[in-house]
Design a protein around this motif. Structure first.
Motif, mmCIF file in Angstrom:
data_model
loop_
_atom_site.group_PDB
_atom_site.id
_atom_site.type_symbol
_atom_site.label_atom_id
_atom_site.label_comp_id
_atom_site.label_asym_id
_atom_site.label_seq_id
_atom_site.Cartn_x
_atom_site.Cartn_y
_atom_site.Cartn_z
ATOM 1 N N TYR A 358 5.501 9.017 -2.456
ATOM 2 C CA TYR A 358 6.831 9.126 -3.051
ATOM 3 C C TYR A 358 6.791 9.146 -4.573
ATOM 4 O O TYR A 358 5.830 8.702 -5.199
ATOM 5 C CB TYR A 358 7.710 7.967 -2.582
ATOM 6 C CG TYR A 358 7.986 8.010 -1.102
ATOM 7 C CD1 TYR A 358 9.119 8.646 -0.618
ATOM 8 C CD2 TYR A 358 7.108 7.441 -0.188
ATOM 9 C CE1 TYR A 358 9.374 8.709 0.730
ATOM 10 C CE2 TYR A 358 7.353 7.493 1.165
ATOM 11 C CZ TYR A 358 8.485 8.128 1.618
ATOM 12 O OH TYR A 358 8.728 8.191 2.958
ATOM 13 N N MET A 360 8.958 7.425 -6.719
ATOM 14 C CA MET A 360 9.119 6.114 -7.319
ATOM 15 C C MET A 360 8.286 5.109 -6.533
ATOM 16 O O MET A 360 8.706 4.645 -5.479
ATOM 17 C CB MET A 360 10.587 5.678 -7.284
ATOM 18 C CG MET A 360 11.543 6.650 -7.939
ATOM 19 S SD MET A 360 11.174 6.900 -9.668
ATOM 20 C CE MET A 360 11.541 5.272 -10.299
ATOM 21 N N THR A 363 10.078 1.843 -5.313
ATOM 22 C CA THR A 363 10.878 1.748 -4.099
ATOM 23 C C THR A 363 10.069 2.146 -2.872
ATOM 24 O O THR A 363 10.544 1.999 -1.764
ATOM 25 C CB THR A 363 12.119 2.642 -4.189
ATOM 26 O OG1 THR A 363 11.693 3.987 -4.400
ATOM 27 C CG2 THR A 363 13.022 2.231 -5.319
ATOM 28 N N ALA A 364 8.874 2.669 -3.078
ATOM 29 C CA ALA A 364 8.092 3.125 -1.938
ATOM 30 C C ALA A 364 7.228 2.010 -1.366
ATOM 31 O O ALA A 364 6.711 2.122 -0.270
ATOM 32 C CB ALA A 364 7.207 4.303 -2.336
ATOM 33 N N LEU A 365 7.044 0.927 -2.115
ATOM 34 C CA LEU A 365 6.262 -0.207 -1.622
ATOM 35 C C LEU A 365 7.194 -1.386 -1.428
ATOM 36 O O LEU A 365 7.990 -1.704 -2.322
ATOM 37 C CB LEU A 365 5.175 -0.586 -2.632
ATOM 38 C CG LEU A 365 4.224 0.525 -3.077
ATOM 39 C CD1 LEU A 365 3.239 -0.020 -4.087
ATOM 40 C CD2 LEU A 365 3.479 1.107 -1.898
ATOM 41 N N ASN A 366 7.115 -2.023 -0.276
ATOM 42 C CA ASN A 366 7.951 -3.187 -0.013
ATOM 43 C C ASN A 366 7.570 -4.316 -0.973
ATOM 44 O O ASN A 366 6.445 -4.796 -0.944
ATOM 45 C CB ASN A 366 7.756 -3.636 1.432
ATOM 46 C CG ASN A 366 8.770 -4.671 1.854
ATOM 47 O OD1 ASN A 366 9.259 -5.435 1.026
ATOM 48 N ND2 ASN A 366 9.099 -4.689 3.123
ATOM 49 N N PRO A 367 8.519 -4.749 -1.841
ATOM 50 C CA PRO A 367 8.162 -5.733 -2.866
ATOM 51 C C PRO A 367 7.746 -7.080 -2.306
ATOM 52 O O PRO A 367 7.191 -7.901 -3.024
ATOM 53 C CB PRO A 367 9.447 -5.862 -3.688
ATOM 54 C CG PRO A 367 10.533 -5.308 -2.848
ATOM 55 C CD PRO A 367 9.908 -4.296 -1.942
ATOM 56 N N ARG A 368 8.020 -7.348 -1.029
ATOM 57 C CA ARG A 368 7.686 -8.654 -0.448
ATOM 58 C C ARG A 368 6.382 -8.634 0.337
ATOM 59 O O ARG A 368 6.037 -9.620 0.948
ATOM 60 C CB ARG A 368 8.810 -9.123 0.473
ATOM 61 C CG ARG A 368 10.126 -9.302 -0.221
ATOM 62 C CD ARG A 368 10.100 -10.595 -0.989
ATOM 63 N NE ARG A 368 11.208 -10.619 -1.939
ATOM 64 C CZ ARG A 368 11.745 -11.718 -2.402
ATOM 65 N NH1 ARG A 368 11.299 -12.868 -2.018
ATOM 66 N NH2 ARG A 368 12.721 -11.666 -3.273
ATOM 67 N N GLN A 369 5.713 -7.486 0.394
ATOM 68 C CA GLN A 369 4.458 -7.443 1.132
ATOM 69 C C GLN A 369 3.282 -7.345 0.165
ATOM 70 O O GLN A 369 3.372 -6.699 -0.867
ATOM 71 C CB GLN A 369 4.451 -6.222 2.073
ATOM 72 C CG GLN A 369 5.378 -6.388 3.257
ATOM 73 C CD GLN A 369 5.370 -5.189 4.173
ATOM 74 O OE1 GLN A 369 4.737 -4.186 3.882
ATOM 75 N NE2 GLN A 369 6.099 -5.286 5.268
ATOM 76 N N ARG A 377 -1.075 -2.170 7.371
ATOM 77 C CA ARG A 377 -0.166 -1.866 8.479
ATOM 78 C C ARG A 377 -0.481 -0.535 9.157
ATOM 79 O O ARG A 377 -0.649 -0.511 10.377
ATOM 80 C CB ARG A 377 1.283 -1.916 7.980
ATOM 81 C CG ARG A 377 2.315 -1.612 9.040
ATOM 82 C CD ARG A 377 2.295 -2.640 10.171
ATOM 83 N NE ARG A 377 3.075 -2.161 11.306
ATOM 84 C CZ ARG A 377 3.163 -2.791 12.470
ATOM 85 N NH1 ARG A 377 2.520 -3.914 12.655
ATOM 86 N NH2 ARG A 377 3.882 -2.300 13.439
ATOM 87 N N PRO A 378 -0.574 0.587 8.422
ATOM 88 C CA PRO A 378 -0.929 1.841 9.117
ATOM 89 C C PRO A 378 -2.310 1.771 9.763
ATOM 90 O O PRO A 378 -2.513 2.366 10.828
ATOM 91 C CB PRO A 378 -0.883 2.911 8.022
ATOM 92 C CG PRO A 378 -0.684 2.219 6.749
ATOM 93 C CD PRO A 378 -0.211 0.850 7.022
ATOM 94 N N ARG A 428 -2.013 4.050 1.145
ATOM 95 C CA ARG A 428 -1.262 3.863 2.383
ATOM 96 C C ARG A 428 -1.237 5.163 3.185
ATOM 97 O O ARG A 428 -1.349 5.160 4.400
ATOM 98 C CB ARG A 428 0.161 3.401 2.071
ATOM 99 C CG ARG A 428 0.995 3.234 3.332
ATOM 100 C CD ARG A 428 2.333 2.648 3.069
ATOM 101 N NE ARG A 428 3.121 3.541 2.225
ATOM 102 C CZ ARG A 428 4.296 3.214 1.726
ATOM 103 N NH1 ARG A 428 4.809 2.026 1.950
ATOM 104 N NH2 ARG A 428 4.964 4.053 0.975
#
Lengths: 548, 400
Positions: A358, A360, A363-369, A377-378, A428
């Motif tokens: 992506y 940005m 916004t493409a990475l979960n800020p809490r992970q 995950r994948p 990812r």
């Protein structure tokens, strides 16, 4: 003759985590009347902070801890609030990066325009309205008589940016600070804004500080250029000297970025099955059609760049390929087999084969992970690896994107820089071991040096893993650097397609020509020549309109 | 008229004082930026605040009993308030100092950044939690135990109508008020906590579902919530409780269960709205799109991708919602349909002794009876709100 603005040995600190960190470390700046100074540097170099300091202003949480700022003999740092109020807006004006976010959406443009002159007692309201219309005319806005009576949302981005420049000019200031005024605009729109800013600054003999990270833009605008790096001045020289003979290594490296270019690959066999084949795809958002009969192929190990301005349907095409927006007509084929239109109907393996990176990274990475979870995950989802095996695979992937695994695997996205985040996005996508990756403006939010690193990484991965890329971009320099084939889109249609070599050598489709000629070049005479060539009334929107 | 004139004169005097204060400041500091750029309104505010402070100090030291021997109730209550305020401030300050010195690196950092109001709030919540959990051991007597002396005044001083055995006095039928206050923490706060948790479970789950799936499910749920929210909540709860009391019959505990369910459902509508709004902002993020394109299921999307990003606003709402639930329970009890006697409950305690407030002018101690339970409710509400404010500020990234 004394200088208009003189900044001497200024130190500026920003507050972060309970301590003051230096942002600007002892920089001098001199600006004479009628002169335009270009401030360039990467994000975080302190360009904007220094620009604002020239107005004697600092953002919240920022303080000036040393040095002096003198404007026309007035010590701005010692001046009272009342004295500064008298200067700001009247003699010093500011043009922000995002005009759309800086105008008050609840008031008409002309009402915001007249506020300054009326408040400062320069003109009466009716005089100021007349003057505003005159300025709109000089800035070559369409319908100058009535455009001011619209609300900000009724006007396009480029026009809004010019309306803001008009507003800054309303009191005929001695100094205007332009903070990246064209960064958010398309190339064809950018030219209009650049040309009108330059004209009006010339006409009224206004001094300006022009902040940008785009070297080619600053080459058109500035009389002299100052390069900043991490709050320190690298060098300053007049524009022509700076462009032809930069002294410092850092400046040279900035100049060299534009030279990165991959060699053209040999043409593919016509009989080879393309990895992805977009066939006669049309799509619509609700009842509004956005794509019309789009077709192109992407072959193994090749990069197809999809180029066009905002609203041309580049990202919509990507959404059709990923299955987020099922096309109303046409099919997407993968390795010769038709894909179900909607992503929910595709098999896990079909989903795995096509990945996306992506624009940005924020916004493409979960800020809490944590990074390990984002990439892991994948790996777990598609490959079924868990525990130690999963961690080892994540470490491999991190090495692949040139980040030391031990150091980064347990970090959160907020602890990474923009370029590093984008690399995590790439990792990812790689974790799924895909054949095909869609890169949606992956470098447009990054500084030039960082963007070059990302492009080189993508090129290397393509060679190693035989990946195919669909590279969405509006930046033709990026196209030149990485593409094998180019698809030019306009208003949802493919205007022209072919190999990169064909695309950059005439003859072109007129729209391609317009796009190509609108990309600023490092030559300081480029804008002047272009305007002479096209004629004053035939640039930007006007030129685009004539074509359709 | 004369009061108005006095007030106007006072304001003019303060305004003049403000001007003089600024002028003197400018002269004394050789035009330092603080005084030079000070707007008149700010100078006025400083002088106004200073005058108010002076008046408070003067009022604090007025005698508690007038020359005629009648108690000066205003001064008495004012002294109590000021003393309570000072003690709270000191307690909060000490609590924060302790927090900064003890604990892990992470907790120390939290305490370092904590404003005094938040540390007061945290202290109050901890104290209430301890009281609620250990009520059986903390209370000197049982909540249903009845004693000989009724209507004993608080203070524990026999000379002023108190009894050392009952430091906060007894109620009309002779139950020890301190014990009932302590048990009240367990009943009222405990039930409010359970109810809020239930409301969040219901509202949060449905809200995230609506945000993620959208379409007809979102429409059905949202319209249903609109209908529930259109009815005034307290009156709706009252109505349902009346029906529930008919169903429950003589089973008193069943009525409490019904009350928990009713309030939970009514309050879950507000949680639904918030969870849906927060969820909608999150589902448009690219990382959710990436997860969807990976083929992830609904459970993973909601619990692993959305929920961790929604915790800050939800936690803040939890604190606020807890206060509202708690006040609703107290109101219902006050109206007689909430927690049923003989269980101690703060709302019921306020109702039982409400008429004593009429004695405020003659006997401040008598008037203190309803104020004790009401104060317990107010203190928790204020404490929770302090903590919520602080959490909201942290999660929104605002600087003080």
């Amino acid at each position: 003759m004394t200088a208009l603005v003189e900044i001497r040995d200024i130190y500026i600190d920003g507050r972060s985590d309970e301590t003051w960190m230096p942002i600007i470390k002892g920089v001098d700046l001199t600006l004479n009347k009628g002169e335009v100074l270009g401030l360039i540097g990467e994000s975080g170099a302190g360009k904007s902070t220094l620009g604002l300091a020239a107005m004697g202003f600092t953002r919240d949480g920022v303080r000036i801890s040393g040095g002096t700022v003198t404007f026309d003999g007035i010590d701005l740092l010692a001046a009272s609030a009342a004295k500064k109020r008298e200067l700001l807006g009247k003699r010093i004006a500011y043009v922000a990066q995002s005009a759309a976010a800086s105008f008050n959406p609840a008031h008409k443009l002309i009402d915001q325009h007249t506020e300054g002159p009326v408040q400062h007692g320069v003109m009466s309201r009716s005089e100021s309205v007349q003057d505003g219309i005159e300025l709109y005319r000089r800035l070559r806005l369409p319908n100058p008589e009535e455009i001011g009576f619209r609300y900000p949302h009724q006007v396009s981005g480029g026009q809004l940016q010019r309306a803001m420049t008009a507003m800054a000019m309303s009191c005929r200031p001695d100094l205007i600070i332009f903070d990246e005024p064209t960064t958010a605009l398309d190339v064809t729109t950018q030219i209009e804004v650049l040309a009108s800013i330059r004209d009006i600054v010339d006409q009224f003999d206004t001094a300006a500080i022009y902040i940008t990270h785009d070297l080619a833009v600053v080459a058109q605008m500035a009389d002299k250029i100052k390069v900043l790096l991490k709050g320190d001045e690298v060098e300053e020289a007049d524009t022509r000297t700076m462009l032809s003979a930069p002294k410092e290594d850092y400046t040279k490296s900035l100049w060299a970025v534009r030279a990165f270019e991959r060699p053209q690959k040999p043409a593919v066999h016509t009989s080879a099955t393309p990895v992805v084949s977009v066939q006669n795809v049309s799509a619509a958002y609700g009842k509004i059609p956005v794509l019309h009969d789009v077709s192109f192929d992407i072959h193994e190990g090749r990069t197809v760049a999809v180029v066009g301005e905002s609203g041309s349907g580049k990202s919509t095409t990507a959404r059709c390929i990923t299955g987020l927006l099922p096309p109303s007509q046409g099919v997407i084929q993968f390795d010769g087999q038709s894909l179900p239109a909607h992503y929910k109907n595709r098999s896990k393996d079909q989903l795995r084969q096509a990945q996306m990176i992506y624009q940005m990274a924020d916004t493409a990475l979960n800020p809490r992970q944590r990074i390990g979870d984002i990439i892991g995950r994948p790996v777990q989802f598609y490959m079924g690896l868990t525990g130690k095996q999963k961690r080892r695979r994540v470490e491999e992937l991190l090495e692949e994107i040139e980040l030391p695994a031990a150091q980064y695997i347990d970090r959160l996205p907020s602890e990474l820089s923009g370029g590093q985040k984008q690399r995590i996005g790439i990792a990812r996508a790689l974790a799924a071991e895909p054949k095909f990756i869609i890169c949606d403006e992956v470098t447009s939010a990054l500084d030039q040096l960082v963007a070059e690193g990302i492009l080189k990484l993508l090129a290397r991965l393509q060679d190693d893993l035989k990946l195919s890329y669909m590279f969405i971009t509006h930046d033709l320099a990026t196209v030149k650097a990485i593409a094998d084939e180019v698809v030019v889109m306009k208003e949802g249609k493919v205007v022209e397609q072919g190999t990169k070599h064909d695309m950059f050598v005439p003859p072109h489709h007129p729209y391609t020509d317009l796009l190509l000629s609108s990309v600023p070049e490092m030559d300081p005479d480029w804008l002047t020549n272009l305007l002479n060539e096209r004629g004053v009334d035939n640039i930007g929107d006007a030129a685009v309109d004539k074509m359709s | 008229m004369s009061t108005l004139t006095t007030l106007a004169l006072l304001l003019v005097a303060i305004a003049a004082g403000g001007w003089m204060f600024r002028f003197a400041g400018q002269k004394a500091t050789a035009n330092a930026p603080t005084f030079r750029d000070m707007p008149f309104a700010v100078a006025f505010g400083y002088v106004f605040g200073a005058s108010l402070l002076l008046f408070s100090v003067w009022y604090f030291f007025q005698p508690t009993v007038t020359d005629a021997g009648v108690p000066n109730a205003g001064v008495v209550f004012f002294r109590w308030a000021v003393q309570f305020f000072i003690i709270s401030t000191i307690a909060a300050y000490v609590f924060r100092l302790v927090g900064r010195a003890v604990g892990t690196e992470g907790s120390k950092k939290i305490f370092r950044q904590m404003p005094l109001t938040a540390s007061f709030g945290v202290l109050v919540i901890i104290l209430y939690a301890i009281t609620a959990i250990f009520a059986q051991w903390l209370a000197p007597f049982g909540q249903e135990e009845i004693f000989q002396r009724v209507n004993v005044l608080p203070g524990g001083n026999a000379a002023t109508g108190g009894d050392p055995m009952h430091p906060l006095g007894t109620d009309q039928i002779g139950r020890d008020l301190l014990s009932r206050l302590i048990y009240g923490a367990q009943n009222t706060v405990g039930i409010a906590f359970v109810t809020t948790c239930l409301a969040f479970f219901l509202g949060g789950t449905l809200g995230f579902l609506a945000a993620t799936l959208q379409g007809w499910l979102d429409q059905v749920l949202s319209r249903a919530v609109d209908v529930l929210m259109a009815i005034p909540s307290l009156i709706f709860a009252l109505l349902l409780m009346t029906i529930a009391s008919a169903w429950a019959g003589s089973e008193r505990w069943l009525l409490t269960v019904y009350m928990i369910l009713i309030i939970a459902v009514i309050d879950s509508t507000r949680v639904f709205r918030l969870a849906r709004a927060v969820g909608l902002n999150i589902v448009v993020m690219d990382y959710i799109e990436a997860a969807k394109l990976r083929g992830e299921g609904l459970g993973y999307l909601i619990f692993k991708e959305i929920l961790p990003n929604a915790t800050a606003p939800l936690l803040a709402e939890f604190g606020l919602r807890f206060c509202f639930v708690f006040l609703t329970i107290a109101s219902l009890s006050f109206l007689g349909v909430g927690i049923q006697p003989p269980l101690a409950d703060w709302g019921t305690m306020v109702r039982d002794s409400a008429q004593f407030i009429n004695f405020a002018a003659f006997s401040p101690l008598t008037a203190a009876l309803p104020l004790l339970a009401a104060g317990a409710i107010a203190l928790l509400t204020v404490g929770v709100n302090f903590v919520v404010d602080w959490m909201l500020q942290r999660s929104s990234g605002l600087k003080e």
